[in-house]
Design an enzyme around this catalytic site. Sequence first.
Site, mmCIF file in Angstrom:
data_model
loop_
_atom_site.group_PDB
_atom_site.id
_atom_site.type_symbol
_atom_site.label_atom_id
_atom_site.label_comp_id
_atom_site.label_asym_id
_atom_site.label_seq_id
_atom_site.Cartn_x
_atom_site.Cartn_y
_atom_site.Cartn_z
ATOM 1 N N HIS A 146 1.211 -1.113 0.219
ATOM 2 C CA HIS A 146 -0.324 -0.147 0.091
ATOM 3 C C HIS A 146 0.614 1.211 -0.114
ATOM 4 O O HIS A 146 0.715 2.558 -0.674
ATOM 5 C CB HIS A 146 -0.834 0.052 1.015
ATOM 6 C CG HIS A 146 -1.596 -1.193 1.429
ATOM 7 N ND1 HIS A 146 -1.977 -2.583 2.489
ATOM 8 C CD2 HIS A 146 -3.377 -1.477 0.596
ATOM 9 C CE1 HIS A 146 -2.888 -2.370 2.274
ATOM 10 N NE2 HIS A 146 -3.991 -2.604 0.631
ATOM 11 N N GLY B 17 -9.270 -6.520 0.600
ATOM 12 C CA GLY B 17 -9.867 -5.295 -0.189
ATOM 13 C C GLY B 17 -8.655 -5.766 -1.290
ATOM 14 O O GLY B 17 -7.930 -6.516 -2.116
ATOM 15 N N GLU B 18 -8.663 -4.813 -2.585
ATOM 16 C CA GLU B 18 -8.830 -4.502 -3.522
ATOM 17 C C GLU B 18 -6.810 -5.331 -3.662
ATOM 18 O O GLU B 18 -6.765 -5.999 -4.669
ATOM 19 C CB GLU B 18 -8.041 -2.736 -3.916
ATOM 20 C CG GLU B 18 -7.836 -2.570 -5.276
ATOM 21 C CD GLU B 18 -7.058 -1.239 -5.349
ATOM 22 O OE1 GLU B 18 -7.077 -0.110 -4.139
ATOM 23 O OE2 GLU B 18 -6.929 -0.592 -6.311
ATOM 24 N N GLY C 262 -5.409 -7.404 -1.872
ATOM 25 C CA GLY C 262 -5.591 -8.676 -1.675
ATOM 26 C C GLY C 262 -6.521 -9.903 -2.887
ATOM 27 O O GLY C 262 -5.617 -10.880 -2.926
#
Lengths: 261, 261
Positions: free
Chosen positions: B66, B115-116, B118
């Site tokens: 991230h 999320g995204e 993952g």
Amino acid sequence: MSTDKITFLTNWHATPYHAPLFLAQAKGFFADEGVKVAILEPNDPSDVTEIIGSGKVDMGFKAMIHTLAAKARGFPIVSVGSLLDEPFTGIVYLKSSGITPDLGSLRGKRIGYVGEFGKLQVDDLMAHHGLAAADYTPVRCGMNVTRAITRGDVDAGIGLDKPPTSSSPTRAPPGPPSFAYLSRDLKNVPRDWDKVTRYGRRLGVLGDDFVPNYTNDFLDWPLDPDSADPADDQRRMADLQKDVACRGGFKRLGAAEVVEV
Amino acid sequence: MSTDKITFLTNWHATPYHAPLFLAQAKGFFADEGVKVAILEPNDPSDVTEIIGSGKVDMGFKAMIHTLAAKARGFPIVSVGSLLDEPFTGIVYLKSSGITPDLGSLRGKRIGYVGEFGKLQVDDLMAHHGLAAADYTPVRCGMNVTRAITRGDVDAGIGLDKPPTSSSPTRAPPGPPSFAYLSRDLKNVPRDWDKVTRYGRRLGVLGDDFVPNYTNDFLDWPLDPDSADPADDQRRMADLQKDVACRGGFKRLGAAEVVEV
């Protein structure tokens, strides 16, 4: 890179009286209004006033007396609404402790409090009921007053805690659940702000010429009238909860009667 | 009114691998350095990069990928240290699920992710092990992957979770506890950053000319050498924990041996 997210700092970790905020986020009410809200929780509640007051975070929750004290200390904070129509800070204790609704029963006891203002409140409340400083032992507990009580670290405690275990210091502790105080319209209640301002003056936190920094100007929906008898609301909420416990259903305490919603 | 408090936003609610931050606060290490830190926790981990990247909060935690993606998206974020010398994202599952360390056993299974990123990781990992998109069902779980597994909502999951239940996707799941990866010197580990950068390129998150936005320049203490064999560290940590479980004591995994501290 900038962001259009509003940072919103709660006064403490997620707790039952924060429900309106989390419900609004979860149900998309903020999104419906085109507002993006990033909800943040503090690790130390003592940081909240300073972080909001200095503009590092946009908005947040804080107890009435802290909001007033923030202005008195020079932070340009304005209160734009209330979660609760009535403060629910109170003295809480275990029934098994021997403490009774007569506050004189706190003589010789250890009384927990959250922080700075809690100490002032305990001392004021005890003096009001004829106890001198030597008659009880104040113990700073942080936000874990209930835990300190159940662990036996203190005999009683004052502080904002889970609404079901709290009652107002102006009534006999421990009263029935104070969910009745959750505000339906989120308005600031002049009666309570006046009361808390007078209380802040009595505690020496606010000067005599202090003008409360609250407004309802940002609320553009119809506001409910003030409750005529908050203590009766609390009794009716207790009755409502007994009724729901027996018969089920999702009901709401109306202005005067229980209504199905 | 201004504040000299640094706001520090964790990537999620307090979790075991945040221990260095909370210990530093609780033991006064920040205060010793004349630094005031207000620790904040997000309600939605998706807010963190944007809030830190736009400067609304001063510093915070975020996973390596991230942090890299934040730069790729134009947020002027720099990584100034790592909590963990090795990423511990991994595939986790219940032993009773019938899933084995052979990732082919995930065929036909529901695989949870946070999320995204993952989702990208799951798809990449499955493709790497010869599974097509039709061979498994990816399920977005948010930060509660472990809960989704234990509830039975998914059969396995990928994500940052409690270190004791996680292992690296490069090793057979579920591996021994990954506390061995907690960094003693908080440095960014070039090996892992290079690895995560290459991984980000493979996932299509980072461009070919991407330069990682990390530095160890703010650390003014001696840095440990990189671990020669992180998997062996993990095995030694498992042995150390068995030893402590049997014989007690407070011990630390040394660079090469267990040392009493």
